[in-house]
Design a protein around this motif. Structure first.
Motif, PDB file in Angstrom:
ATOM      1  N   GLU A   1      31.787  32.862  29.325  1.00  0.00           N
ATOM      2  CA  GLU A   1      30.854  32.695  30.431  1.00  0.00           C
ATOM      3  C   GLU A   1      31.580  32.824  31.767  1.00  0.00           C
ATOM      4  O   GLU A   1      32.752  32.466  31.900  1.00  0.00           O
ATOM      5  CB  GLU A   1      30.162  31.332  30.316  1.00  0.00           C
ATOM      6  CG  GLU A   1      29.381  31.181  29.021  1.00  0.00           C
ATOM      7  CD  GLU A   1      28.728  29.814  28.879  1.00  0.00           C
ATOM      8  OE1 GLU A   1      28.602  29.103  29.889  1.00  0.00           O
ATOM      9  OE2 GLU A   1      28.345  29.467  27.745  1.00  0.00           O
ATOM     10  N   ARG A   2      30.871  33.340  32.750  1.00  0.00           N
ATOM     11  CA  ARG A   2      31.450  33.659  34.050  1.00  0.00           C
ATOM     12  C   ARG A   2      32.215  32.473  34.663  1.00  0.00           C
ATOM     13  O   ARG A   2      33.279  32.655  35.255  1.00  0.00           O
ATOM     14  CB  ARG A   2      30.335  34.117  34.992  1.00  0.00           C
ATOM     15  CG  ARG A   2      30.705  34.216  36.462  1.00  0.00           C
ATOM     16  CD  ARG A   2      31.776  35.256  36.726  1.00  0.00           C
ATOM     17  NE  ARG A   2      31.314  36.609  36.501  1.00  0.00           N
ATOM     18  CZ  ARG A   2      32.078  37.690  36.655  1.00  0.00           C
ATOM     19  NH1 ARG A   2      33.345  37.556  37.025  1.00  0.00           N
ATOM     20  NH2 ARG A   2      31.607  38.898  36.426  1.00  0.00           N
ATOM     21  N   ALA A   3      31.696  31.278  34.501  1.00  0.00           N
ATOM     22  CA  ALA A   3      32.277  30.117  35.177  1.00  0.00           C
ATOM     23  C   ALA A   3      33.552  29.602  34.525  1.00  0.00           C
ATOM     24  O   ALA A   3      34.213  28.715  35.077  1.00  0.00           O
ATOM     25  CB  ALA A   3      31.249  28.987  35.245  1.00  0.00           C
ATOM     26  N   MET A   4      33.919  30.143  33.374  1.00  0.00           N
ATOM     27  CA  MET A   4      35.095  29.628  32.678  1.00  0.00           C
ATOM     28  C   MET A   4      36.371  29.940  33.452  1.00  0.00           C
ATOM     29  O   MET A   4      36.605  31.090  33.842  1.00  0.00           O
ATOM     30  CB  MET A   4      35.165  30.207  31.260  1.00  0.00           C
ATOM     31  CG  MET A   4      34.083  29.676  30.343  1.00  0.00           C
ATOM     32  SD  MET A   4      34.175  30.398  28.679  1.00  0.00           S
ATOM     33  CE  MET A   4      32.848  29.495  27.856  1.00  0.00           C
ATOM     34  N   GLU A   5      37.180  28.929  33.660  1.00  0.00           N
ATOM     35  CA  GLU A   5      38.414  29.077  34.438  1.00  0.00           C
ATOM     36  C   GLU A   5      39.384  30.031  33.732  1.00  0.00           C
ATOM     37  O   GLU A   5      39.563  29.979  32.518  1.00  0.00           O
ATOM     38  CB  GLU A   5      39.075  27.714  34.626  1.00  0.00           C
ATOM     39  CG  GLU A   5      40.253  27.722  35.576  1.00  0.00           C
ATOM     40  CD  GLU A   5      40.818  26.335  35.814  1.00  0.00           C
ATOM     41  OE1 GLU A   5      41.885  26.232  36.442  1.00  0.00           O
ATOM     42  OE2 GLU A   5      40.172  25.344  35.373  1.00  0.00           O
ATOM     43  N   GLY A   6      39.979  30.941  34.522  1.00  0.00           N
ATOM     44  CA  GLY A   6      40.928  31.903  33.984  1.00  0.00           C
ATOM     45  C   GLY A   6      40.312  33.226  33.590  1.00  0.00           C
ATOM     46  O   GLY A   6      41.024  34.145  33.153  1.00  0.00           O
ATOM     47  N   PHE A   7      38.984  33.351  33.752  1.00  0.00           N
ATOM     48  CA  PHE A   7      38.266  34.582  33.414  1.00  0.00           C
ATOM     49  C   PHE A   7      37.971  35.363  34.692  1.00  0.00           C
ATOM     50  O   PHE A   7      37.289  34.864  35.582  1.00  0.00           O
ATOM     51  CB  PHE A   7      36.964  34.231  32.691  1.00  0.00           C
ATOM     52  CG  PHE A   7      36.064  35.413  32.392  1.00  0.00           C
ATOM     53  CD1 PHE A   7      36.581  36.615  31.948  1.00  0.00           C
ATOM     54  CD2 PHE A   7      34.684  35.296  32.555  1.00  0.00           C
ATOM     55  CE1 PHE A   7      35.761  37.697  31.672  1.00  0.00           C
ATOM     56  CE2 PHE A   7      33.847  36.358  32.276  1.00  0.00           C
ATOM     57  CZ  PHE A   7      34.380  37.563  31.838  1.00  0.00           C
ATOM     58  N   THR A   8      38.534  36.584  34.799  1.00  0.00           N
ATOM     59  CA  THR A   8      38.305  37.435  35.970  1.00  0.00           C
ATOM     60  C   THR A   8      37.878  38.827  35.531  1.00  0.00           C
ATOM     61  O   THR A   8      38.156  39.247  34.398  1.00  0.00           O
ATOM     62  CB  THR A   8      39.565  37.538  36.844  1.00  0.00           C
ATOM     63  OG1 THR A   8      40.661  38.029  36.044  1.00  0.00           O
ATOM     64  CG2 THR A   8      39.941  36.186  37.438  1.00  0.00           C
ATOM     65  N   THR A   9      37.226  39.556  36.458  1.00  0.00           N
ATOM     66  CA  THR A   9      36.649  40.858  36.111  1.00  0.00           C
ATOM     67  C   THR A   9      36.896  41.873  37.228  1.00  0.00           C
ATOM     68  O   THR A   9      35.960  42.291  37.922  1.00  0.00           O
ATOM     69  CB  THR A   9      35.138  40.731  35.855  1.00  0.00           C
ATOM     70  OG1 THR A   9      34.516  40.162  37.025  1.00  0.00           O
ATOM     71  CG2 THR A   9      34.853  39.847  34.664  1.00  0.00           C
ATOM     72  N   PRO A  10      38.135  42.308  37.430  1.00  0.00           N
ATOM     73  CA  PRO A  10      38.403  43.294  38.484  1.00  0.00           C
ATOM     74  C   PRO A  10      37.675  44.616  38.229  1.00  0.00           C
ATOM     75  O   PRO A  10      37.582  45.077  37.087  1.00  0.00           O
ATOM     76  CB  PRO A  10      39.918  43.473  38.425  1.00  0.00           C
ATOM     77  CG  PRO A  10      40.336  42.966  37.082  1.00  0.00           C
ATOM     78  CD  PRO A  10      39.357  41.908  36.718  1.00  0.00           C
ATOM     79  N   GLU A  11      37.164  45.208  39.302  1.00  0.00           N
ATOM     80  CA  GLU A  11      36.376  46.434  39.192  1.00  0.00           C
ATOM     81  C   GLU A  11      37.274  47.668  39.132  1.00  0.00           C
ATOM     82  O   GLU A  11      38.339  47.724  39.746  1.00  0.00           O
ATOM     83  CB  GLU A  11      35.419  46.559  40.385  1.00  0.00           C
ATOM     84  CG  GLU A  11      34.482  47.750  40.290  1.00  0.00           C
ATOM     85  CD  GLU A  11      33.395  47.763  41.358  1.00  0.00           C
ATOM     86  OE1 GLU A  11      32.631  48.741  41.418  1.00  0.00           O
ATOM     87  OE2 GLU A  11      33.316  46.778  42.124  1.00  0.00           O
TER      88      GLU A  11
END
Length: 392
Positions: free
Chosen positions: A197-207
């Protein structure tokens, strides 16, 4: 010269006779939406490297997200032919639009429905079906594309939760996703699916920037640095590569239909242009070389329509094999990209400008012929199926 919306599609072998009234109604309603929402805006979006605003909500409103998911989970409960026809019409607008719907439907909603718990289905599927939540699918990695079994993204069991580390790339919807269905290796070497889930710490999504293809779609990476995954976010009903590969089979089936739409848009544009473009005192449609191209376009589109329709029947009956799906994906994407390239030649210099859709389709199809299994890999899948020898 003007570009006009195409209100009909070629049906040289009267395949409409094989469709139900519901199928034709679903196709028409999707087509109407594409004409109204996608066609007037898609060139500007592609030129400016932007996605269409509110696209996922719009797709949810017309029932294009998870259309074969049962109604109790927010889907429309439609059959596989209906799903294919929706994909065809969306890709007639643009591959980026079909990709967004295909990822949400076949790569996010499908695994949650097939392999998820009842609690997961109730929590995620209705919001995904409506487009309130946007999903992404994490399988391909920087070092592992056609060989997902060698993935490096991994899960560690920490007792009350799992720790997820790794990265996925070339992910449609990554920069805008609310959740991602991610495939990672557990400590026993088995591949597991987890819902991040988006709010989970350590999860990023560079474009991912500077694309020449699928420019009206957001593409990016999924990066996991010590992301804590609650155990209730693991898909409980599948272990191994069967999970992600079954998702890809559903997506590849939709692509086999979708690219027919892109081919149809190119064919109709070329046919219309050839009737109006005057050279040496008469329309170029009256010359043999142009008629050869147009006749071959229609022949290949008709063959692809028959292939996907029959595959849809087999899917409805639960008989479609992965190798049959590979054949249809490979054949139809090659058909579409060839028609896009040759259609561009019929339009001459006009074929490269955004007033016409052909160059946009041709560039998009360069991605489609690679993702969800490359053109060559699908050939080897068929070769393996008919000879019994694995050439990978």
């Amino acid at each position: 010269m003007a570009y006009y919306p195409h209100q009909s599609i070629p049906d040289y072998y009267l395949l409409d006779d094989l469709l139900t009234d519901e199928h034709r109604l679903i196709r028409q309603s999707t087509r109407d939406w594409v004409e109204q929402f996608v066609m007037p805006n898609i060139d500007q979006a592609a030129q400016q490297h932007q996605d269409l605003p509110s696209l996922m909500k719009e797709l949810g409103n017309i029932g294009a997200l998870g259309p074969y998911i049962p109604e109790k989970y927010g889907g429309a409960g439609l059959d596989q032919i209906s799903y294919g026809l929706i994909m065809q019409e969306l890709e007639r607008g643009d591959s980026a639009v079909r990709s967004a719907a295909s990822v949400q439907s076949s790569l996010v909603m499908y695994p949650i429905f097939e392999f998820g718990s009842e609690e997961q289905k109730q929590k995620y599927l209705p919001k995904l079906a409506s487009g309130d939540w946007i999903g992404a699918f994490g399988l391909t990695e920087p070092n592992h594309g056609s060989d997902p079994g060698s993935m490096e993204t991994h899960l560690q069991d920490k007792g009350d939760y799992y720790l997820l580390n790794g990265a996925k790339m070339w992910i449609t919807n990554a920069p805008i996703c609310d959740i991602a269905v991610v495939w990672a290796k557990a400590e026993d070497g088995k591949v597991r699916g987890v819902i991040v889930e988006r709010a989970m710490e350590g999860f990023t999504t560079p474009e991912t920037h500077n694309k020449w293809s699928l420019r009206a779609s957001k593409t990016g990476e999924l990066v996991f640095r010590d992301v804590k995954i609650p155990k209730e976010n693991v898909l409980p009903k599948v272990k191994g590569l069967k999970g992600p590969l079954s998702c890809l089979n559903s997506a590849r089936y939709g692509i086999s239909w979708g690219v027919i739409g892109a081919a149809i848009d190119c064919y109709c544009t070329a046919l219309q242009y050839s009737k109006e473009r005057i050279q040496f005192g008469k329309p170029i449609a009256s010359y043999q070389l142009q008629q050869k191209k147009l006749a071959e376009f229609l022949t290949e589109i008709t063959k692809a329509q028959l292939l996907s329709w029959r595959l849809g029947v087999l899917k409805n009956e639960g008989k479609a094999s992965p190798a049959q799906i590979s054949m249809a994906k490979r054949n139809n994407v090659k058909m579409a990209i060839d028609i896009a390239r040759e259609s561009r030649q019929i339009l001459g210099g006009m074929g490269i400008v955004g007033d016409f859709p052909i160059m946009r389709h041709a560039a998009n199809l360069e991605s489609v012929i690679t993702y969800e299994g490359t053109h060559d890999v699908h050939l080897l899948i068929t070769g393996n199926d008919i000879t019994g020898f694995n050439a990978f």
